[in-house]
Design an enzyme around this catalytic site. Structure first.
Site: not given
Ligand SMILES: [Zn+2]
Length: 390
Positions: A131-132
């Protein structure tokens, strides 16, 4: 009619490997897959290897120049100089980086396609949840943002409302950024407060761009938050915004790094609370999204003791055969753990904190409690934008 749940898996995902000094050891994926097998869960799901995400799919979220940069360092890791976040301490370049990152992304995109087309009601990719990753840069151990790509693919297929709920200990910043101005996507992140943890974003005041106000929700919890506070905060925000948003699909990210044994963060959540939130996500998919559920992995750096058990529970829940927390782990799996890691694996599918109890938001509100202050800040920032009572 949709068939059994799908479990996305291709042995080659374990090539996502930043090297022996890096905390994201791919053994966590291999051990999760083998624990799923040892518990007999793979007989309850359809195990599917989806194709890698292709260029046009990657470009639904990522910039073309970034994809080109990943390909270049993937072919020649020595050339990585830190630009685009590639070749850094968090994201060292390695040979084949593009291919395996696209393969992991492809599993999440394939999961989303299967759920959207009704081939499966639920699909799990525990190898994803990266998710980063940003549209134009690698970040926080993440190269391609499979979660954002799965959501973007759902929109491309015609979805009008997709909700994303991220319970990783770190803020789901890359997914939030990808859909910051898009009212079709609701992102909700429950995480350790940005003042004490990477990526230093996820403040409650981050609520979405003009035209998408109230579609980013951030609950920033104080370091040290344990089971009761974590589960309470989740229930004090998530169901209300999901009921209001009425998603057609629910995408969830289940980073296991909230755990008290995790070496990279400071929450104090048990496996049993993680399981309770997984169960709640499954229930919310049925209650608010017609049952359509894409469940992803994420962070998790207690690679032997926590990650395999947490995500095996997730697979069991999606498969309709939740694993009893008291289950004794098969000895064969523990032998594999020792052979691969020289560590002793856990004995049971619980941390002994089962069942997890918490107070309801209204009844248990304590203005002096720091978790309640965090919940209050999140509700106050975003609920009025959605026409909800904070
Ligand atoms: Zn994380």
């Amino acid at each position: 009619m949709s068939g059994r749940a799908q479990l996305m898996w291709d042995e080659a995902v374990t090539a996502y490997d930043f090297g022996p000094e890096h905390p994201m050891d791919p053994v966590r994926l291999a051990l999760t897959r083998s624990l799923v097998g040892a518990l007999g869960l793979d007989r309850e799901v359809e195990v599917v290897a989806a194709r890698p995400a292709g260029e046009s799919t990657l470009r639904l979220v990522h910039r073309g120049d970034y994809v080109d940069a990943v390909k270049a360092v993937s072919a020649d890791p020595g050339a990585a100089d830190g630009s685009y976040g590639l070749g850094t301490v968090d994201d060292p370049a390695f040979a084949g980086m593009h291919e395996v990152s696209a393969l992991i992304a492809g599993q999440s995109v394939g999961a989303a396609e299967a759920v959207w087309r009704g081939e499966a009601l639920h699909a799990v990719n525990f190898t994803g949840g990266l998710h980063h990753a940003m549209p134009g840069a690698a970040s926080g151990f993440c190269v391609y943002n499979d979660a954002a790509l799965a959501i973007a693919r759902l929109l491309e297929l015609g979805a009008e409302r997709v909700a994303y709920v991220d319970v990783d200990v770190h803020h789901g910043d890359g997914v939030q950024a990808a859909f910051w101005g898009d009212p079709r996507v609701l992102t909700v992140s429950l995480h350790e407060h940005p003042s004490t943890l990477f990526p230093q974003t996820g403040w409650p005041e981050e609520t979405g761009a003009d035209g998408a106000e109230g579609t980013a929700v951030n609950i920033a919890l104080p370091a040290g938050t344990g089971d009761a506070g974590w589960v309470r905060a989740f229930h004090a925000v998530v169901p209300e915004v999901l009921a209001d948003f009425r998603p057609q699909v629910l995408v969830t990210q289940h980073g296991a790094d909230t755990h008290f044994e995790d070496p990279l963060a400071h929450l104090a959540v048990s496996l049993d609370a993680q399981r309770a939130v997984q169960v709640a996500c499954h229930e919310f998919a049925h209650e608010y999204a017609g049952g359509r559920w894409v469940a992803l992995g994420g962070g998790g750096y207690a690679v032997v003791d926590v990650v395999p058990r947490s995500w095996a529970h997730l697979v069991g829940i999606a498969a309709g055969r939740p694993v009893d927390p008291e289950t004794v782990i098969p000895e064969g799996w523990r032998q594999e753990v020792f052979a691969r890691t020289r560590q002793l694996g856990p004995m049971r599918m619980t941390d002994g904190r089962w069942p997890v109890s918490w107070a309801g938001w209204e009844a248990g509100y304590d203005p002096a409690d720091r978790v309640d202050q965090a919940v209050r800040a999140a509700r106050r920032a975003v609920f009025p934008l959605r026409g909800l009572l904070a």
